[in-house]
Design a protein around this motif. Structure first.
Motif, PDB file in Angstrom:
ATOM      1  N   ALA B 284       5.248  -9.936   6.468  1.00 53.88           N
ATOM      2  CA  ALA B 284       5.616 -10.594   7.724  1.00 53.88           C
ATOM      3  C   ALA B 284       4.395 -11.142   8.453  1.00 53.88           C
ATOM      4  O   ALA B 284       4.468 -12.198   9.077  1.00 53.88           O
ATOM      5  N   THR B 285       3.267 -10.449   8.377  1.00 54.05           N
ATOM      6  CA  THR B 285       2.091 -10.986   9.062  1.00 54.05           C
ATOM      7  C   THR B 285       1.603 -12.263   8.394  1.00 54.05           C
ATOM      8  O   THR B 285       1.046 -13.128   9.038  1.00 54.05           O
ATOM      9  N   ALA B 286       1.833 -12.383   7.091  1.00 55.16           N
ATOM     10  CA  ALA B 286       1.342 -13.573   6.405  1.00 55.16           C
ATOM     11  C   ALA B 286       2.254 -14.770   6.605  1.00 55.16           C
ATOM     12  O   ALA B 286       1.780 -15.888   6.767  1.00 55.16           O
ATOM     13  N   ALA B 287       3.567 -14.550   6.602  1.00 57.91           N
ATOM     14  CA  ALA B 287       4.476 -15.697   6.571  1.00 57.91           C
ATOM     15  C   ALA B 287       5.594 -15.618   7.596  1.00 57.91           C
ATOM     16  O   ALA B 287       6.456 -16.479   7.624  1.00 57.91           O
ATOM     17  N   GLY B 288       5.582 -14.608   8.448  1.00 58.21           N
ATOM     18  CA  GLY B 288       6.721 -14.445   9.351  1.00 58.21           C
ATOM     19  C   GLY B 288       7.824 -13.700   8.635  1.00 58.21           C
ATOM     20  O   GLY B 288       7.785 -13.529   7.416  1.00 58.21           O
ATOM     21  N   PRO B 289       8.819 -13.224   9.392  1.00 64.96           N
ATOM     22  CA  PRO B 289       9.889 -12.439   8.770  1.00 64.96           C
ATOM     23  C   PRO B 289      10.869 -13.321   8.016  1.00 64.96           C
ATOM     24  O   PRO B 289      11.872 -13.739   8.557  1.00 64.96           O
ATOM     25  N   ILE B 290      10.566 -13.624   6.767  1.00 73.37           N
ATOM     26  CA  ILE B 290      11.429 -14.494   5.966  1.00 73.37           C
ATOM     27  C   ILE B 290      12.699 -13.742   5.599  1.00 73.37           C
ATOM     28  O   ILE B 290      12.646 -12.619   5.092  1.00 73.37           O
ATOM     29  N   ALA B 291      13.835 -14.379   5.854  1.00 74.14           N
ATOM     30  CA  ALA B 291      15.112 -13.698   5.722  1.00 74.14           C
ATOM     31  C   ALA B 291      15.554 -13.599   4.271  1.00 74.14           C
ATOM     32  O   ALA B 291      15.165 -14.416   3.436  1.00 74.14           O
ATOM     33  N   PHE B 292      16.337 -12.578   4.005  1.00 75.32           N
ATOM     34  CA  PHE B 292      17.246 -12.568   2.867  1.00 75.32           C
ATOM     35  C   PHE B 292      16.631 -12.241   1.532  1.00 75.32           C
ATOM     36  O   PHE B 292      17.333 -11.790   0.636  1.00 75.32           O
ATOM     37  N   ILE B 293      15.313 -12.464   1.335  1.00 71.97           N
ATOM     38  CA  ILE B 293      14.722 -12.171   0.028  1.00 71.97           C
ATOM     39  C   ILE B 293      14.869 -10.675  -0.268  1.00 71.97           C
ATOM     40  O   ILE B 293      15.266 -10.276  -1.368  1.00 71.97           O
ATOM     41  N   ALA B 294      14.552  -9.846   0.740  1.00 71.27           N
ATOM     42  CA  ALA B 294      14.606  -8.406   0.517  1.00 71.27           C
ATOM     43  C   ALA B 294      16.033  -7.938   0.234  1.00 71.27           C
ATOM     44  O   ALA B 294      16.244  -6.983  -0.500  1.00 71.27           O
ATOM     45  N   LEU B 295      16.996  -8.636   0.801  1.00 67.58           N
ATOM     46  CA  LEU B 295      18.395  -8.262   0.567  1.00 67.58           C
ATOM     47  C   LEU B 295      18.868  -8.759  -0.792  1.00 67.58           C
ATOM     48  O   LEU B 295      19.520  -8.030  -1.551  1.00 67.58           O
TER      49      LEU B 295
END
Lengths: 324, 366
Positions: B284-295
């Motif tokens: 998250a620090t590198a790219a912001g909280p990118i959605a959905f990949i973790a799910l």
């Protein structure tokens, strides 16, 4: 238990009519409701507070019941009404109406949000019931999550590209009872009433299916019919609530948990009590939001989350939750 | 495919399960001290994912406003070729690709760990609420303190860890139950979402939109400054997760059974969750909280490999492929408008998961 919930509801309604940036004495409220009072206070009560309170009642009942139905249907304690894609569908349709068609009137936007919610729910159900085995709860939840993600992407793209749309959308997104139009409330009431009746009619089959699909069938419940009707009720309830006031998170999720902690998992208690308790809590949250930062207000969804979350956390910590 | 470095009671029961799954155990010279389990299909899928990853990386490095051939890009990577090529490839495109791969792997692995520990396909870091804390931290920096640049990731880091620590502290009570963890996480995130919405509605629209961009997550203009710390952090954390991940499969049998098999359940859960949270935070620090990949990545990987258990390697590779594909689409699809990759991960991941689910259900699986 029902009496207690009704009492909470009554107190909330009275407070919602009387309290605000302009406090109105209870006597004046009563006179204003009967139509005998005149003046500034009566005007405030009749023109602003009554539509707002009615909206709170409808939306609260819709969210509480649809949350309970959703959790019963999916047998997943994480399920909230938004899980079938209803909120995402409403939001996507709203953004389309705002950005592409340039609509701004609340009365028109409500229809778009309803339409979006309905179309997306049907899509989720069609995806979820692909192949043999039909639409099992897990499939519905997964399909809903996937569709929600895709639609949220669409919505986000629009609000990042178009500042005017973003400006309107961020206020819809926060979910507020303020500035409710009596006409909007009147439009939504039939949907909520039909949805409530439909939802409450599924108490017995949902109870039977809680024992598992096979036992439920043996007890005379039709699996497909129950699932379709319950999903339909959730769509009607949650779709109209979201259309009216924007997505109010947490109420639909937390109230059924609260009720189950009090009564156990019997749907004969959970569904009606959720329907009764949720509007009371929603209105109380709205009243608190009007009082804490006077003369401004906090949106009801913010208050609901800030007050409701500690209760949920405390419940989760204190005892074994009634499992689904 | 995973590495087991612990001999003892753990190896025997899982060994039985391996044979049942037609896996093959490669043993080192010292016998059971160190063994690598290879499952045919998982290994094949991982190889396929690596090939796909290489292909996407090649496309990302060679196409764009300044097109290159593959040989040109390779010579630029090796430090030969024209200076302009070298600048475009190693200065602009490569760091972005590296950040993308690392973030994708991090999110995929973290998601797989979370889903395994909570035993719920919805139990990703997004749902449990780590991301909301990160967003709150970033919004406070952006909108309240008026900070910019490097202060934003720092705020996100603080917010995310505070959130995770709070959720953990509130949900530990006589052992860590996945169910309780999720519910507490949802409660805490509800408050944070409310705070986030409040902050967004109470600021000027330009500021709010900039904040919304950060929330969405983007790889635009990411350089070595983001890539190197991320790589260093992951180099420490990912091996830890891979080693511990082996024992996670045993948790599928239930906490009591796992305990009987000699797994220290609570300590294991705490260790893997802490590592997974740290990995998510770095991403998250590198790219912001990118959605959905973790799910989505663990779910997609699980369906590709057909394996039970965590499958951390496959999940990480799937995450990287999904993220890079999304970034490619975000850069090219609406050009010259550059959408943030967070928009695309939702769209690509969501549609792909839909298709995958339908295809699988058609075949009568799941």
């Amino acid at each position: 238990m029902l009496g207690l919930a009704a009492l909470v509801l009554l107190a909330a309604v009275v407070a919602s009519l009387a309290v605000g940036s302009r406090d109105v004495p209870l006597g004046t409220v009563w006179d204003a409701l009967r139509g005998t009072a005149t003046g500034q206070d009566a005007l405030v009560v009749r023109e602003l507070r009554v539509p707002r309170t009615l909206a709170g009642l409808l939306v609260g009942a819709a969210l509480g019941l649809s949350g309970a139905l959703m959790q019963a249907l999916t047998r997943n304690p994480l399920a909230d009404p938004g899980l079938l894609g209803v909120n995402a569908g409403a939001a996507a349709a709203m953004v389309t109406a705002l950005a592409v068609l340039g609509l701004t009137s609340r009365l028109q936007l409500v229809w778009f949000a309803m339409l979006g919610a309905a179309v997306v729910s049907v899509a989720v159900y069609v995806i979820g019931s692909a192949g043999r085995g039909g639409a099992t709860p897990v499939r519905l939840a997964l399909a809903g999550t996937a569709v929600t993600a895709a639609l949220t992407a669409y919505t986000t793209a629009w609000i990042l590209l178009d500042q005017r749309t973003f400006d309107r959308f961020r206020f819809w997104q926060v979910g507020s009872l303020a500035g409710q139009d009596a006409a909007v409330v009147a439009q939504l009431a039939p949907f909520v009433l039909v949805g409530t009746a439909l939802g409450l009619s599924q108490v017995r089959p949902l109870n039977a299916l809680a024992l598992g699909v096979d036992s439920g069938r043996a007890l005379g419940a039709s699996v497909t019919r129950t699932r379709v009707l319950t999903a339909l009720a959730v769509t009607l309830l949650c779709g109209s609530a979201t259309a009216a006031v924007g997505p109010v998170a947490f109420v639909g999720l937390a109230v059924p948990h609260l009720v189950r902690a009090l009564t156990g998992p019997d749907q004969r208690w959970v569904l009606p009590l959720s329907t009764l308790l949720a509007p009371g809590l929603l209105l109380l949250g709205d009243v608190i939001g009007r009082v804490v930062v006077r003369p401004g207000e906090l949106e009801v969804s913010i208050v609901a989350a800030v007050l409701g979350a500690p209760v949920l956390v405390a419940l989760v910590r204190r005892r074994r939750l009634a499992q689904l | 495919m995973s590495v087991d470095v612990r001999p003892g009671p753990l190896t025997r029961p899982t060994g039985v399960a391996d044979r049942a799954r037609r896996g093959r155990t490669l043993r080192g010279r010292t016998g059971a001290r160190f063994s690598v389990r290879l499952e045919g299909r998982t290994a094949l899928v991982c190889a396929g994912l690596l090939a796909a990853l290489a292909a996407v990386v090649a496309v990302l490095l060679t196409t764009g406003d300044y097109p290159l051939t593959v040989p040109q890009a390779v010579s630029a990577l090796l430090g030969q070729g024209r200076p302009a090529d070298a600048f475009v490839v190693t200065g602009l495109r490569l760091p972005r690709v590296v950040v993308g791969v690392l973030v994708g792997v991090a999110l995929g692995v973290a998601g797989a760990v979370f889903q395994q520990v909570t035993r719920n396909p919805l139990g990703s870091p997004d749902v449990i609420g780590f991301t909301h804390g990160a967003v709150t931290g970033a919004l406070v920096v952006l909108l309240v303190l008026g900070g910019t640049g490097s202060a934003v990731p720092l705020g996100a880091l603080v917010g995310g860890f505070a959130n995770a620590a709070l959720v953990y502290a509130l949900s530990v009570r006589g052992g860590l139950q996945g169910y309780r963890l999720i519910l507490v996480g949802i409660g805490v995130s509800a408050v944070l979402i409310a705070v986030n919405n409040y902050l967004l509605t109470r600021s000027r629209v330009e500021q709010a939109q900039a904040a919304q961009l950060w929330i969405t997550g983007s790889l635009n203009a990411r350089g070595w400054d983001q890539a190197l710390p991320l790589a260093a952090g992951l180099a420490v954390l990912l091996p830890v997760l891979l080693v511990l991940g082996r024992s996670l499969t045993v948790l599928d049998l239930g906490d009591d059974a796992a305990r009987a098999l000699g797994v220290r359940v609570d300590r294991l859960k705490l260790a893997v969750l802490a590592a997974a949270v740290a990995v998510t935070a770095l991403a998250a620090t590198a790219a912001g909280p990118i959605a959905f990949i973790a799910l989505a990545a663990p779910q997609v990987a699980r369906r590709l490999t057909g394996a039970v258990g965590s499958g951390l390697v496959a999940a990480g590779l799937t995450g990287a492929v999904l993220l890079l594909l999304s970034d490619l689409a975000a850069q090219r699809l609406f050009s010259p408008v550059q959408l943030p990759v967070g928009v695309m991960t939702g769209a690509v991941g969501g549609l792909y998961l839909c298709w995958l689910l339908v295809a699988q259900w058609r075949r009568g699986l799941g």
